[in-house]
Design a protein around this motif. Structure first.
Motif, PDB file in Angstrom:
ATOM      1  N   THR A  65      42.821  -2.004  26.666  1.00  0.00           N
ATOM      2  CA  THR A  65      43.026  -3.446  26.852  1.00  0.00           C
ATOM      3  C   THR A  65      43.705  -4.049  25.627  1.00  0.00           C
ATOM      4  O   THR A  65      44.622  -4.879  25.746  1.00  0.00           O
ATOM      5  CB  THR A  65      41.687  -4.147  27.113  1.00  0.00           C
ATOM      6  OG1 THR A  65      41.090  -3.593  28.288  1.00  0.00           O
ATOM      7  CG2 THR A  65      41.877  -5.635  27.304  1.00  0.00           C
ATOM      8  N   GLN A  68      47.425  -3.149  25.550  1.00  0.00           N
ATOM      9  CA  GLN A  68      48.200  -4.022  26.424  1.00  0.00           C
ATOM     10  C   GLN A  68      48.430  -5.383  25.781  1.00  0.00           C
ATOM     11  O   GLN A  68      49.533  -5.946  25.855  1.00  0.00           O
ATOM     12  CB  GLN A  68      47.488  -4.200  27.764  1.00  0.00           C
ATOM     13  CG  GLN A  68      47.505  -2.970  28.646  1.00  0.00           C
ATOM     14  CD  GLN A  68      46.766  -3.198  29.950  1.00  0.00           C
ATOM     15  OE1 GLN A  68      45.564  -3.457  29.960  1.00  0.00           O
ATOM     16  NE2 GLN A  68      47.481  -3.121  31.059  1.00  0.00           N
ATOM     17  N   ALA A  69      47.394  -5.927  25.146  1.00  0.00           N
ATOM     18  CA  ALA A  69      47.517  -7.232  24.511  1.00  0.00           C
ATOM     19  C   ALA A  69      48.532  -7.205  23.367  1.00  0.00           C
ATOM     20  O   ALA A  69      49.333  -8.138  23.209  1.00  0.00           O
ATOM     21  CB  ALA A  69      46.152  -7.690  23.987  1.00  0.00           C
ATOM     22  N   ARG A  71      51.062  -5.065  23.070  1.00  0.00           N
ATOM     23  CA  ARG A  71      52.394  -4.830  23.606  1.00  0.00           C
ATOM     24  C   ARG A  71      53.022  -6.085  24.220  1.00  0.00           C
ATOM     25  O   ARG A  71      54.231  -6.179  24.333  1.00  0.00           O
ATOM     26  CB  ARG A  71      52.368  -3.696  24.630  1.00  0.00           C
ATOM     27  CG  ARG A  71      52.458  -2.338  24.026  1.00  0.00           C
ATOM     28  CD  ARG A  71      53.847  -2.088  23.407  1.00  0.00           C
ATOM     29  NE  ARG A  71      53.786  -0.950  22.484  1.00  0.00           N
ATOM     30  CZ  ARG A  71      53.712  -1.050  21.172  1.00  0.00           C
ATOM     31  NH1 ARG A  71      53.703  -2.240  20.601  1.00  0.00           N
ATOM     32  NH2 ARG A  71      53.660   0.014  20.417  1.00  0.00           N
ATOM     33  N   LYS A  72      52.219  -7.039  24.618  1.00  0.00           N
ATOM     34  CA  LYS A  72      52.760  -8.286  25.154  1.00  0.00           C
ATOM     35  C   LYS A  72      53.388  -9.142  24.059  1.00  0.00           C
ATOM     36  O   LYS A  72      54.174 -10.046  24.337  1.00  0.00           O
ATOM     37  CB  LYS A  72      51.656  -9.080  25.855  1.00  0.00           C
ATOM     38  CG  LYS A  72      51.178  -8.465  27.160  1.00  0.00           C
ATOM     39  CD  LYS A  72      50.068  -9.296  27.782  1.00  0.00           C
ATOM     40  CE  LYS A  72      49.596  -8.675  29.094  1.00  0.00           C
ATOM     41  NZ  LYS A  72      48.478  -9.462  29.698  1.00  0.00           N
ATOM     42  N   GLN A  73      53.030  -8.838  22.796  1.00  0.00           N
ATOM     43  CA  GLN A  73      53.492  -9.671  21.690  1.00  0.00           C
ATOM     44  C   GLN A  73      54.316  -8.942  20.647  1.00  0.00           C
ATOM     45  O   GLN A  73      55.013  -9.585  19.858  1.00  0.00           O
ATOM     46  CB  GLN A  73      52.281 -10.289  20.971  1.00  0.00           C
ATOM     47  CG  GLN A  73      51.350 -11.076  21.845  1.00  0.00           C
ATOM     48  CD  GLN A  73      50.209 -11.650  21.042  1.00  0.00           C
ATOM     49  OE1 GLN A  73      50.407 -12.330  20.035  1.00  0.00           O
ATOM     50  NE2 GLN A  73      48.978 -11.371  21.468  1.00  0.00           N
ATOM     51  N   SER A  74      54.229  -7.615  20.620  1.00  0.00           N
ATOM     52  CA  SER A  74      54.788  -6.899  19.480  1.00  0.00           C
ATOM     53  C   SER A  74      55.194  -5.476  19.861  1.00  0.00           C
ATOM     54  O   SER A  74      54.646  -4.893  20.801  1.00  0.00           O
ATOM     55  CB  SER A  74      53.743  -6.843  18.353  1.00  0.00           C
ATOM     56  OG  SER A  74      54.162  -6.035  17.284  1.00  0.00           O
ATOM     57  N   THR A  75      56.148  -4.928  19.110  1.00  0.00           N
ATOM     58  CA  THR A  75      56.541  -3.527  19.262  1.00  0.00           C
ATOM     59  C   THR A  75      55.999  -2.676  18.111  1.00  0.00           C
ATOM     60  O   THR A  75      56.447  -1.553  17.902  1.00  0.00           O
ATOM     61  CB  THR A  75      58.072  -3.389  19.310  1.00  0.00           C
ATOM     62  OG1 THR A  75      58.647  -3.917  18.088  1.00  0.00           O
ATOM     63  CG2 THR A  75      58.650  -4.126  20.494  1.00  0.00           C
ATOM     64  N   ILE A 157      61.437  -4.448  26.619  1.00  0.00           N
ATOM     65  CA  ILE A 157      60.399  -4.135  25.635  1.00  0.00           C
ATOM     66  C   ILE A 157      60.204  -2.625  25.550  1.00  0.00           C
ATOM     67  O   ILE A 157      59.880  -1.971  26.541  1.00  0.00           O
ATOM     68  CB  ILE A 157      59.074  -4.816  25.990  1.00  0.00           C
ATOM     69  CG1 ILE A 157      59.277  -6.333  26.093  1.00  0.00           C
ATOM     70  CG2 ILE A 157      58.010  -4.495  24.948  1.00  0.00           C
ATOM     71  CD1 ILE A 157      59.790  -6.973  24.826  1.00  0.00           C
ATOM     72  N   ARG A 208      61.661   1.681  32.288  1.00  0.00           N
ATOM     73  CA  ARG A 208      62.275   0.580  31.548  1.00  0.00           C
ATOM     74  C   ARG A 208      63.765   0.464  31.853  1.00  0.00           C
ATOM     75  O   ARG A 208      64.332  -0.627  31.839  1.00  0.00           O
ATOM     76  CB  ARG A 208      62.068   0.773  30.039  1.00  0.00           C
ATOM     77  CG  ARG A 208      60.624   0.816  29.593  1.00  0.00           C
ATOM     78  CD  ARG A 208      59.921  -0.525  29.752  1.00  0.00           C
ATOM     79  NE  ARG A 208      58.611  -0.516  29.149  1.00  0.00           N
ATOM     80  CZ  ARG A 208      57.490  -0.198  29.765  1.00  0.00           C
ATOM     81  NH1 ARG A 208      57.534   0.168  31.045  1.00  0.00           N
ATOM     82  NH2 ARG A 208      56.325  -0.220  29.164  1.00  0.00           N
TER      83      ARG A 208
END
Length: 239
Positions: A65, A68-69, A71-75, A157, A208
């Motif tokens: 979890t 996922q959180a 990856r929604k904001q950062s690489t 992404i 992707r």
């Protein structure tokens, strides 16, 4: 490159040992004991982080979890800590965007080696002297900003290792690349007999790129040999 790490593990002894060990290796180490404290630290330091380490088992959530959180904001690169015998955990972690995994129990020196390998590949993946952009099938890779844009101009992404793998494919377009060579490029180690991480990563990369997994047009499987990137690739210094 910054050398700031964020580690979440609910075992206080493990946290303290890792923090002490990695700080002796000249890393700036932030620690969290559960998912809530991790997210607080991540939001605070996300622009400075060079790597995140997530334990799968946490008291209030799980590492998947959190992956996922993030990856929604950062690489930012992510290493998942998993149960030693549970290959499912490893595959799920990679599918959700983790860059690598390490089985528990582990030697801190092995974890350090994985951290150094990821950082080294990020540095080596810097732009070449002449070409900043690689273009293929409508996609554009910016090797300076480490970004990929689709034919409509939208950002795609990718994890740092996904970007490195795609760049390696693009720079060796038309060549048959064996699995061992690709594994070395993305993981910095040999491919084990039960290791499916490369397969998962290539499957994720195809998704992707909207490359049909059953009949891929870009990353083609060469049975018994490896993979080939079949797109025509051009390179330029200007956008």
């Amino acid at each position: 490159m910054t050398r700031t790490l964020l580690i979440v593990d609910d075992d206080q002894k493990t946290r303290n040992l890792l923090k002490t060990y990695l700080e002796k290796q000249q890393y700036d180490v932030r620690v969290a004991h559960d998912g809530a404290s991790f997210m607080v630290e991540f939001e605070r330091f996300k622009d400075d982080l060079s790597l995140v380490i997530l334990d799968v088992m946490l008291p209030d959530t799980d590492g998947f979890t959190l992956c996922q959180a993030v990856r929604k904001q950062s690489t930012v690169p992510i290493i998942i800590l998993t149960a030693s015998a549970d290959y499912t955990d490893r595959i799920v972690g990679l599918e959700l965007g983790a860059d690598d995994y390490i089985a528990k129990p582990y030697n801190p020196r092995e974890l350090l080696a994985r951290i150094k390998a990821i950082h080294r590949r990020m540095q080596l993946a810097g732009p070449g002297a002449s070409a900043r952009y690689l273009r293929f099938a409508g996609f554009t890779m910016d090797l300076v900003e480490r970004q990929l844009h689709d034919p409509q101009g939208a950002a795609v992404i990718l994890t740092s290792m996904d970007f490195n793998l795609l760049r390696f494919f693009a720079e060796h377009a038309g060549e048959t690349l064996d699995r061992g060579r690709l594994m070395e490029q993305t993981r910095g180690r040999d491919l084990g007999p039960l290791d499916r991480s490369l397969d998962v990563q290539i499957s994720r990369l195809r998704q992707r790129l909207h490359d049909d997994g059953k009949q891929p047009a870009l990353i083609k499987t060469i049975r018994g040999s490896g993979y080939v990137f079949s797109a025509d690739v051009s390179a330029s210094a200007d956008a």
